[in-house]
Design a protein around this motif. Structure first.
Motif, PDB file in Angstrom:
ATOM      1  N   LYS A 120      -9.438  -4.559  17.503  1.00  0.00           N
ATOM      2  CA  LYS A 120      -9.895  -5.627  16.467  1.00  0.00           C
ATOM      3  C   LYS A 120     -11.444  -5.394  15.959  1.00  0.00           C
ATOM      4  O   LYS A 120     -11.733  -5.520  14.675  1.00  0.00           O
ATOM      5  CB  LYS A 120      -9.870  -6.945  17.090  1.00  0.00           C
ATOM      6  N   GLU A 121     -12.180  -4.657  16.773  1.00  0.00           N
ATOM      7  CA  GLU A 121     -13.620  -4.186  16.212  1.00  0.00           C
ATOM      8  C   GLU A 121     -13.207  -3.178  15.374  1.00  0.00           C
ATOM      9  O   GLU A 121     -14.263  -2.983  14.435  1.00  0.00           O
ATOM     10  CB  GLU A 121     -14.392  -3.833  17.519  1.00  0.00           C
ATOM     11  N   SER A 122     -12.288  -2.330  15.337  1.00  0.00           N
ATOM     12  CA  SER A 122     -12.204  -1.075  14.439  1.00  0.00           C
ATOM     13  C   SER A 122     -11.844  -1.895  13.013  1.00  0.00           C
ATOM     14  O   SER A 122     -12.264  -1.440  12.201  1.00  0.00           O
ATOM     15  CB  SER A 122     -11.131  -0.124  14.980  1.00  0.00           C
ATOM     16  N   LEU A 123     -10.914  -2.871  13.213  1.00  0.00           N
ATOM     17  CA  LEU A 123     -10.530  -3.482  11.862  1.00  0.00           C
ATOM     18  C   LEU A 123     -11.821  -4.235  11.061  1.00  0.00           C
ATOM     19  O   LEU A 123     -12.102  -3.967   9.978  1.00  0.00           O
ATOM     20  CB  LEU A 123      -9.421  -4.309  12.099  1.00  0.00           C
ATOM     21  N   GLN A 124     -12.651  -4.841  11.922  1.00  0.00           N
ATOM     22  CA  GLN A 124     -13.844  -5.280  11.730  1.00  0.00           C
ATOM     23  C   GLN A 124     -14.843  -4.465  11.042  1.00  0.00           C
ATOM     24  O   GLN A 124     -15.620  -4.682   9.945  1.00  0.00           O
ATOM     25  CB  GLN A 124     -14.263  -6.036  12.842  1.00  0.00           C
ATOM     26  N   PHE A 125     -14.930  -2.998  11.634  1.00  0.00           N
ATOM     27  CA  PHE A 125     -15.670  -2.035  10.988  1.00  0.00           C
ATOM     28  C   PHE A 125     -15.251  -1.805   9.747  1.00  0.00           C
ATOM     29  O   PHE A 125     -16.032  -1.419   8.658  1.00  0.00           O
ATOM     30  CB  PHE A 125     -15.618  -0.880  12.178  1.00  0.00           C
TER      31      PHE A 125
ATOM     32  N   LEU B  53       0.853  -1.174  -0.172  1.00  0.00           N
ATOM     33  CA  LEU B  53       0.022   0.068  -0.017  1.00  0.00           C
ATOM     34  C   LEU B  53       0.759   1.213   0.065  1.00  0.00           C
ATOM     35  O   LEU B  53       1.908   1.147   0.262  1.00  0.00           O
ATOM     36  CB  LEU B  53      -0.869   0.042   1.284  1.00  0.00           C
ATOM     37  N   THR B  54       0.268   2.423  -0.660  1.00  0.00           N
ATOM     38  CA  THR B  54       1.067   3.585  -0.402  1.00  0.00           C
ATOM     39  C   THR B  54       0.914   4.100   1.067  1.00  0.00           C
ATOM     40  O   THR B  54      -0.061   3.626   1.916  1.00  0.00           O
ATOM     41  CB  THR B  54       0.399   4.591  -1.386  1.00  0.00           C
ATOM     42  N   HIS B  55       1.717   4.919   1.603  1.00  0.00           N
ATOM     43  CA  HIS B  55       1.442   5.419   2.914  1.00  0.00           C
ATOM     44  C   HIS B  55      -0.030   6.085   3.216  1.00  0.00           C
ATOM     45  O   HIS B  55      -0.628   5.796   4.076  1.00  0.00           O
ATOM     46  CB  HIS B  55       2.496   6.488   3.136  1.00  0.00           C
ATOM     47  N   GLY B  56      -0.434   6.864   2.222  1.00  0.00           N
ATOM     48  CA  GLY B  56      -1.628   7.398   2.329  1.00  0.00           C
ATOM     49  C   GLY B  56      -2.849   6.733   2.280  1.00  0.00           C
ATOM     50  O   GLY B  56      -3.771   6.567   2.994  1.00  0.00           O
ATOM     51  N   GLU B  57      -2.788   5.403   1.309  1.00  0.00           N
ATOM     52  CA  GLU B  57      -3.852   4.525   1.357  1.00  0.00           C
ATOM     53  C   GLU B  57      -3.872   3.785   2.888  1.00  0.00           C
ATOM     54  O   GLU B  57      -4.957   3.366   3.469  1.00  0.00           O
ATOM     55  CB  GLU B  57      -3.337   3.290   0.271  1.00  0.00           C
ATOM     56  N   ALA B  58      -2.730   3.350   3.543  1.00  0.00           N
ATOM     57  CA  ALA B  58      -2.786   2.731   4.845  1.00  0.00           C
ATOM     58  C   ALA B  58      -3.400   3.814   5.852  1.00  0.00           C
ATOM     59  O   ALA B  58      -4.000   3.484   6.733  1.00  0.00           O
ATOM     60  CB  ALA B  58      -1.308   2.521   5.170  1.00  0.00           C
ATOM     61  N   ILE B  59      -2.897   5.099   5.790  1.00  0.00           N
ATOM     62  CA  ILE B  59      -3.475   6.180   6.721  1.00  0.00           C
ATOM     63  C   ILE B  59      -4.772   6.410   6.589  1.00  0.00           C
ATOM     64  O   ILE B  59      -5.541   6.459   7.488  1.00  0.00           O
ATOM     65  CB  ILE B  59      -2.709   7.195   6.476  1.00  0.00           C
ATOM     66  N   ALA B  60      -5.267   6.144   5.229  1.00  0.00           N
ATOM     67  CA  ALA B  60      -6.899   6.401   5.261  1.00  0.00           C
ATOM     68  C   ALA B  60      -7.472   5.244   5.937  1.00  0.00           C
ATOM     69  O   ALA B  60      -8.690   5.584   6.720  1.00  0.00           O
ATOM     70  CB  ALA B  60      -7.306   6.423   3.613  1.00  0.00           C
ATOM     71  N   ILE B  61      -7.001   4.046   5.875  1.00  0.00           N
ATOM     72  CA  ILE B  61      -7.741   2.862   6.659  1.00  0.00           C
ATOM     73  C   ILE B  61      -7.737   3.202   8.124  1.00  0.00           C
ATOM     74  O   ILE B  61      -8.524   3.037   8.780  1.00  0.00           O
ATOM     75  CB  ILE B  61      -6.849   1.617   6.188  1.00  0.00           C
ATOM     76  N   GLY B  62      -6.434   3.646   8.434  1.00  0.00           N
ATOM     77  CA  GLY B  62      -5.995   4.134   9.905  1.00  0.00           C
ATOM     78  C   GLY B  62      -7.101   5.018  10.509  1.00  0.00           C
ATOM     79  O   GLY B  62      -7.712   5.034  11.526  1.00  0.00           O
ATOM     80  N   MET B  63      -7.547   6.024   9.696  1.00  0.00           N
ATOM     81  CA  MET B  63      -8.294   7.072   9.910  1.00  0.00           C
ATOM     82  C   MET B  63     -10.109   6.672  10.197  1.00  0.00           C
ATOM     83  O   MET B  63     -10.739   6.798  10.865  1.00  0.00           O
ATOM     84  CB  MET B  63      -8.350   8.130   8.967  1.00  0.00           C
ATOM     85  N   ILE B  64     -10.181   5.500   9.401  1.00  0.00           N
ATOM     86  CA  ILE B  64     -11.764   4.758   9.542  1.00  0.00           C
ATOM     87  C   ILE B  64     -11.686   4.187  10.810  1.00  0.00           C
ATOM     88  O   ILE B  64     -12.582   4.309  11.683  1.00  0.00           O
ATOM     89  CB  ILE B  64     -11.936   4.109   8.359  1.00  0.00           C
ATOM     90  N   CYS B  65     -10.650   3.364  11.044  1.00  0.00           N
ATOM     91  CA  CYS B  65     -10.504   2.526  12.463  1.00  0.00           C
ATOM     92  C   CYS B  65     -10.401   3.520  13.429  1.00  0.00           C
ATOM     93  O   CYS B  65     -11.201   3.095  14.576  1.00  0.00           O
ATOM     94  CB  CYS B  65      -9.346   1.539  12.049  1.00  0.00           C
ATOM     95  N   GLU B  66      -9.880   4.378  13.471  1.00  0.00           N
ATOM     96  CA  GLU B  66      -9.518   5.139  14.590  1.00  0.00           C
ATOM     97  C   GLU B  66     -10.808   6.210  14.888  1.00  0.00           C
ATOM     98  O   GLU B  66     -10.989   6.458  15.817  1.00  0.00           O
ATOM     99  CB  GLU B  66      -8.186   6.040  14.553  1.00  0.00           C
ATOM    100  N   ALA B  67     -11.467   6.588  13.636  1.00  0.00           N
ATOM    101  CA  ALA B  67     -12.657   7.281  13.912  1.00  0.00           C
ATOM    102  C   ALA B  67     -13.789   6.254  14.778  1.00  0.00           C
ATOM    103  O   ALA B  67     -14.630   6.852  15.510  1.00  0.00           O
ATOM    104  CB  ALA B  67     -13.301   7.758  12.469  1.00  0.00           C
ATOM    105  N   TYR B  68     -13.655   4.955  14.254  1.00  0.00           N
ATOM    106  CA  TYR B  68     -14.771   4.113  15.088  1.00  0.00           C
ATOM    107  C   TYR B  68     -14.380   4.011  16.418  1.00  0.00           C
ATOM    108  O   TYR B  68     -15.176   3.960  17.318  1.00  0.00           O
ATOM    109  CB  TYR B  68     -14.602   2.731  14.401  1.00  0.00           C
TER     110      TYR B  68
END
Length: 352
Positions: A344-349, A254-269
């Motif tokens: 783990k729940e955030s990754l599932q989200f 993944l590019t750095h930004g693609e991974a951080i985008a996933i991180g923002m969804i998870c951390e928003a959850y």
């Protein structure tokens, strides 16, 4: 765009920046000048740089292979050896011309060569313009662990020329956009709104504001003891995902930004579960980011490996994973403890 003054160095924009760089070279009377490039920037960016920089000083070019996989100590040793062979001394200047790998690694190389020589950053990707080149962080990866080795060291100047963005493909532009989204969610929601509401947006218009935000944060907390940690929004899980995909034989990097985008969804959850971040805004974040970046397949069996890599995050203290979370847009909380179950729940989200 008007220049921005960082803690010890200026950030100059457009063609004016090259005149400022020429003035710096003349004023400091460097004994030798080296420019660090990779395969891509040598071809696509170096010709413009040489055309616009007015100096009669000889410039030696040092080329490294492109890509995060080469952001390691072996590459540094190669650069140090070349500089030594070419007669670099403590009055030499290193100019970094490239993306985040070049600016991070080049700053580290310069800051440690003969206990430190001057360097100038010329970021050529959107990601490095709005993030990696600004703020005085230098460093390299330790295996797949991101930025584990490094130090804080400021450049003499940053030359920011948006014309280099025309050398990038759409994926690289999207990667840098993730950092702008981060600034939007944490400091100025207009940035996020502009990106999600306008597919035809000229991203160059958002660069100056993004750098202003990062610079303001760094001025308050140069060594990341407190408020600067907010710049890691999305990065705790994001870096874990990025490292896991980098290390896995069965995953495409993944590019750095693609991974951080996933991180923002998870951390928003996680923010929603722990701090009451509004559910409608959580939905907005997930839908908007997936609309921009698409969906990456992360399997349940990947979760434990991602979480293991997160234990090496630099914000962690005493083995506990520390998060930056949001109470609301533009309202954040640092040093939040989060259980493994909630991670783990955030990754599932994200995957659902």
């Amino acid at each position: 765009m008007t220049s921005i003054q960082a803690v010890t160095y200026p950030i100059h924009f457009n063609e004016k920046a090259y005149a400022e760089l020429a003035g710096l070279i003349a004023a400091k009377n460097y004994s030798s000048i080296f420019i660090l490039v990779d395969d891509n920037t040598l071809t696509h960016c170096y010709p413009r740089f040489m055309q616009l920089l007015a100096t009669d000083k000889n410039i030696e070019v040092i080329q490294i292979d492109a890509g995060e996989i080469h952001k390691n100590i072996e590459t540094c040793v190669g650069v140090w050896n070349v500089m030594t062979e070419l007669g670099a001394d403590r009055k030499s200047l290193l100019i970094t011309l490239g993306g985040g790998v070049i600016t991070d690694l080049g700053g580290f190389v310069a800051s440690t060569f003969k206990r430190g020589i001057d360097f100038v950053n010329i970021p050529t990707t959107l990601l490095s313009m709005v993030d990696a080149s600004v703020g005085g962080k230098t460093g390299i990866d330790l295996g797949v662990l991101k930025n584990q080795i490094g130090l804080f060291a400021n450049p003499e100047m940053i030359v920011l020329d948006p014309e280099y963005l025309h050398t990038l493909d759409a994926r690289e532009i999207r990667s840098g956009t993730a950092e702008i989204i981060k600034y939007g969610m944490t400091h100025d929601i207009r940035l996020f709104n502009d990106i999600k509401d306008n597919a035809e947006l000229n991203i160059i218009d958002l660069i100056h504001r993004s750098i202003e935000i990062k610079n303001d944060v760094v001025l308050k907390d140069p060594k990341e003891q407190n408020v600067r940690k907010v710049l890691n929004w999305g990065h705790t899980i994001g870096h874990g995902v990025e490292s896991y995909f980098l290390d896995s034989e069965h995953k495409e990097n993944l590019t750095h930004g693609e991974a951080i985008a996933i991180g923002m969804i998870c951390e928003a959850y996680i923010s929603s579960e722990l701090l009451g971040f509004p559910k409608d805004k959580l939905k907005e974040i997930k839908e908007s980011i997936i609309a921009i970046y698409g969906k990456v397949e992360i399997l349940d069996e990947d979760f434990s490996s991602i979480m293991e890599l997160m234990k090496h995050d630099k914000k962690n203290v005493g083995g506990e994973i520390n998060f930056v979370l949001l109470n609301n847009y533009e309202n954040f909380k640092i040093d939040c403890k989060v259980s493994s179950q909630l991670i783990k729940e955030s990754l599932q989200f994200y995957t659902n």
